[in-house]
Scaffold this motif. Structure first.
Motif, PDB file in Angstrom:
ATOM      1  N   MET A   1      73.696  14.801  15.961  1.00 45.76           N
ATOM      2  CA  MET A   1      74.115  13.569  15.362  1.00 45.76           C
ATOM      3  C   MET A   1      75.535  13.757  14.847  1.00 45.76           C
ATOM      4  SD  MET A   1      72.169  11.977  12.296  1.00 45.76           S
ATOM      5  CE  MET A   1      71.949  10.405  11.953  1.00 45.76           C
ATOM      6  N   THR A   2      76.412  12.955  15.301  1.00 47.96           N
ATOM      7  CA  THR A   2      77.815  13.050  14.906  1.00 47.96           C
ATOM      8  C   THR A   2      78.196  11.787  14.155  1.00 47.96           C
ATOM      9  OG1 THR A   2      78.537  12.073  16.971  1.00 47.96           O
ATOM     10  CG2 THR A   2      78.430  14.478  16.866  1.00 47.96           C
ATOM     11  N   PHE A   3      79.079  12.005  13.204  1.00 46.30           N
ATOM     12  CA  PHE A   3      79.573  10.880  12.415  1.00 46.30           C
ATOM     13  C   PHE A   3      81.040  10.701  12.731  1.00 46.30           C
ATOM     14  CE2 PHE A   3      76.066  12.531   9.849  1.00 46.30           C
ATOM     15  CZ  PHE A   3      75.333  11.372   9.656  1.00 46.30           C
ATOM     16  N   ALA A   4      81.402   9.542  12.992  1.00 42.00           N
ATOM     17  CA  ALA A   4      82.803   9.234  13.255  1.00 42.00           C
ATOM     18  C   ALA A   4      83.407   8.655  11.990  1.00 42.00           C
ATOM     19  CB  ALA A   4      82.928   8.235  14.398  1.00 42.00           C
ATOM     20  N   LEU A   5      84.542   9.181  11.627  1.00 39.10           N
ATOM     21  CA  LEU A   5      85.240   8.684  10.447  1.00 39.10           C
ATOM     22  C   LEU A   5      86.258   7.638  10.867  1.00 39.10           C
ATOM     23  CD1 LEU A   5      85.955  12.019   8.561  1.00 39.10           C
ATOM     24  CD2 LEU A   5      84.129  10.394   8.112  1.00 39.10           C
ATOM     25  N   THR A   6      86.369   6.670  10.015  1.00 42.02           N
ATOM     26  CA  THR A   6      87.411   5.678  10.266  1.00 42.02           C
ATOM     27  C   THR A   6      88.751   6.289   9.896  1.00 42.02           C
ATOM     28  OG1 THR A   6      87.260   4.741   8.067  1.00 42.02           O
ATOM     29  CG2 THR A   6      85.811   3.789   9.758  1.00 42.02           C
ATOM     30  N   ASP A   7      89.808   5.635  10.265  1.00 42.50           N
ATOM     31  CA  ASP A   7      91.153   6.135   9.949  1.00 42.50           C
ATOM     32  C   ASP A   7      91.364   6.239   8.443  1.00 42.50           C
ATOM     33  OD1 ASP A   7      91.817   6.420  12.581  1.00 42.50           O
ATOM     34  OD2 ASP A   7      92.844   4.485  12.744  1.00 42.50           O
ATOM     35  N   SER A   8      90.906   5.277   7.696  1.00 45.30           N
ATOM     36  CA  SER A   8      91.096   5.303   6.237  1.00 45.30           C
ATOM     37  C   SER A   8      90.262   6.426   5.618  1.00 45.30           C
ATOM     38  CB  SER A   8      90.743   3.951   5.618  1.00 45.30           C
ATOM     39  OG  SER A   8      89.375   3.658   5.813  1.00 45.30           O
TER      40      SER A   8
END
Length: 95
Positions: A1-8
């Motif tokens: 399970m991977t979490f993608a971070l937003t740019d902010s």
């Protein structure tokens, strides 16, 4: 399970990491300054102790000051008598 971070979110994590690094560097610098101050204080305490030991040795014969002062007073009184005598003999001092 991977979490993608937003740019902010990624920017906030980078700011937090840099801030943490800055805090670590500041704490290390302050601890270094504290160690240097403690070392200086320790060295000066040793110097003061040595000075106080020397002062104690210099004042070990302080009880002789009264005897010495009395002797100096006697010498000064004798010198004054000689001065007055010679002044009368040479006619420079009136009786």
């Amino acid at each position: 399970m991977t979490f993608a971070l937003t740019d902010s979110q990624e920017t906030l994590w980078q700011i937090a990491n840099w801030a943490g690094l800055a805090v670590v560097v500041a704490v290390a610098a302050l601890l270094t300054v504290l160690v240097l101050f403690v070392r200086t204080i320790d060295r000066r305490v040793i110097e003061i102790k040595a000075t106080l030991t020397e002062a104690e040795a210099n004042t070990a014969d302080a009880e002789l000051l009264d005897t010495t002062a009395a002797g100096v007073d006697m010498v000064l009184a004798e010198g004054l008598e000689h001065h007055l005598f010679l002044g009368r003999v040479l006619g420079k001092v009136r009786s």
